[in-house]
Each structure stands twice: as C-alpha cells, then as structure tokens.
Write an enzyme that holds these catalytic residues in place. Structure first.
Site, PDB file in Angstrom:
ATOM      1  N   THR A  22       0.842  -1.199   0.000  1.00 30.01           N
ATOM      2  CA  THR A  22       0.000   0.000   0.000  1.00 30.01           C
ATOM      3  C   THR A  22       0.877   1.249   0.000  1.00 30.01           C
ATOM      4  OG1 THR A  22      -1.967   0.987   1.019  1.00 30.01           O
ATOM      5  CG2 THR A  22      -0.297   0.145   2.522  1.00 30.01           C
ATOM      6  N   ASN A  23       0.326   2.395   0.347  1.00 33.45           N
ATOM      7  CA  ASN A  23       1.073   3.663   0.380  1.00 33.45           C
ATOM      8  C   ASN A  23       0.446   4.556   1.460  1.00 33.45           C
ATOM      9  OD1 ASN A  23      -1.042   5.450  -0.873  1.00 33.45           O
ATOM     10  ND2 ASN A  23      -0.858   3.889  -2.453  1.00 33.45           N
ATOM     11  N   PRO A  24       1.076   5.698   1.778  1.00 33.86           N
ATOM     12  CA  PRO A  24       0.605   6.479   2.940  1.00 33.86           C
ATOM     13  C   PRO A  24      -0.577   7.410   2.693  1.00 33.86           C
ATOM     14  CG  PRO A  24       2.881   7.071   2.329  1.00 33.86           C
ATOM     15  CD  PRO A  24       2.322   6.256   1.217  1.00 33.86           C
ATOM     16  N   ALA A  90      -4.502   7.333  -4.496  1.00 30.96           N
ATOM     17  CA  ALA A  90      -3.134   6.868  -4.747  1.00 30.96           C
ATOM     18  C   ALA A  90      -3.247   5.363  -5.005  1.00 30.96           C
ATOM     19  CB  ALA A  90      -2.262   7.160  -3.544  1.00 30.96           C
TER      20      ALA A  90
END
Ligand code: CTP
Length: 207
Positions: A22-24, A90
């Site tokens: 995943t990403n922030p 995102a």
C-alpha cells in the site's frame, strides 16, 4: 446539478489475508473534494480505499480495497459517462501476481514477490470530464503535463510532495492547476478544503 464520481485514499494489494502492499495516502484530499461538491448540491459518489475518515454529509460512499475493486466501483458509478470524474486516489500500480487465501508461512515463502501491473483507472475510464492529480517529487510540471495529455484530462492538479505542508496526510496543500488548454494557475498554500472548492468551481465551468 452535476454528477461527480471521486476516488480517494490508497488501495491495498493483498499477498495473503494479513499482508499487503500500500502507500501512505490518507484520503483527505478526495474527501474534501466530495464535501465541496456535495455542498454545491451535486450528486456525489465517493469511491474510497481503506481510510479512517468520516463520510461527508450528502455523499454516497462506496468502500473498496484493491485497485481492481476500485475500477469496478468507478465504472459502476460512472454509468453512462455523463459526469465529472475526479481521481485523487493513490492507486497501487502493481499487485502481487497471486493472493493466497491462507496466511503464508515464512518458512515456505521465497525472498521475492512477483508483481503484475494494475489497471490505470483514470486513463481507462470513459466519461465527459476527467480531473487528475499528479503527486511528484521532481520534474513536477513536465510530468503533470504528460499525465494530463496521456490520460485525456480537462485538468491535472500538480503538487510537489517534498514541499512542507503539501502531500500525504497534511490538512494543507500547495498545488498548481494545469488545464488542457495549457494554462497554468499556481495556488498558494491553502487548506485541502479550499483547494477542493477551487476544483469544483473549475469543474462547474466545463461545458
Ligand atoms: N491513477 C489511477 N489509476 C492508477 C494510477 C493512477 O486512477 N492505476 C490516477 C491517480 O488517481 C491520479 C493520476 O492517475 O489522479 C496520476 O497518478 P500517478 O500515480 O501520479 O501517475 P501514474 O500514472 O501512476 O504515473 P507514474 O508512475 O509514471 O508517476
């Protein structure tokens, strides 16, 4: 009044039930756009990845996990394509080639994960007006211009995520609007809600 479909937050790409890529992204920008559009009386569908935010008033929210789930929900919400699509999510560009239905045991796992490309949601969907985001660390304007062209957008909202007060998790953002006609509008540091209201005003002006 118009119809708005908005993506927000990260996607999660599972390797097994307890592990994922995943990403922030926190979803704040997309939720602000949904709020701003609903405040103006538009019909808003918000397709959200896993985030910890309250649904804005008057917004229909659809929760999803992976990029492929997000694409399916977006296509369903876009329907006949007579709407504005604002892609703030995102989206993970890759996912593990396979997802185990039981927890993988580390003793049996290899040191490499085979990845496959996810669909580009913004590029692939057909709808009347598309607005995208470009979060960059370098060559901000040239990268944003390329994405605007390649994804067929009415406008791209560019920001340099290395700047203070911009990017993941903040309540503020410093963005530049780059429109399909080539015009550029640099906005000062402002709240994400104020940026969102400017985006909605721009979308309302589209034919
Ligand atoms: N986007 C999308 N689906 C993807 C990737 C991106 O809908 N699989 C959307 C994002 O929501 C954003 C825009 O496309 O509005 C640009 O995303 P970004 O990650 O900056 O661009 P990429 O196309 O992934 O380009 P690159 O990896 O070359 O920076």
């Amino acid at each position: 009044m118009g119809r708005y479909v908005i993506t927000a937050g990260p996607t999660r790409e599972h390797l097994d039930p307890v592990r994922f890529l995943t990403n922030p992204s926190t979803g704040k920008m997309g939720f602000a756009v949904a709020r701003a559009a609903a405040e103006r009386g538009h019909d808003v569908a918000l397709i959200a990845g896993p985030v910890a935010l309250k649904t804005p008033k008057g917004v229909r929210r659809i929760d999803v996990t992976s990029a492929r789930d997000m694409l399916a929900a977006v296509e369903d919400a876009i329907g006949d394509g007579d709407c504005v699509f604002v892609a703030t999510a995102a989206v993970a560009d890759w996912r593990p080639a396979s997802c185990a239905d039981r927890k993988l045991k580390k003793g049996l796992m290899s040191d490499t994960i085979k990845l496959v490309r996810n669909p580009d949601i913004l590029k692939g969907v057909k709808c009347r007006h598309k607005i995208g985001f470009a979060a960059e660390t370098n060559d901000v304007m040239s990268e944003a211009a390329r994405k605007c062209r390649e994804k067929g957008l009415a406008m791209i909202v560019a920001n340099d995520v290395t700047e203070k007060g911009a990017g993941f998790g903040t309540d503020t953002n410093r963005v530049t609007f780059l429109k399909a006609d080539g015009s550029v509008e640099r906005l000062p540091l402002m709240s994400k809600l104020a940026v969102a209201r400017r985006i909605v005003r721009f979308a309302e002006g589209l034919a």
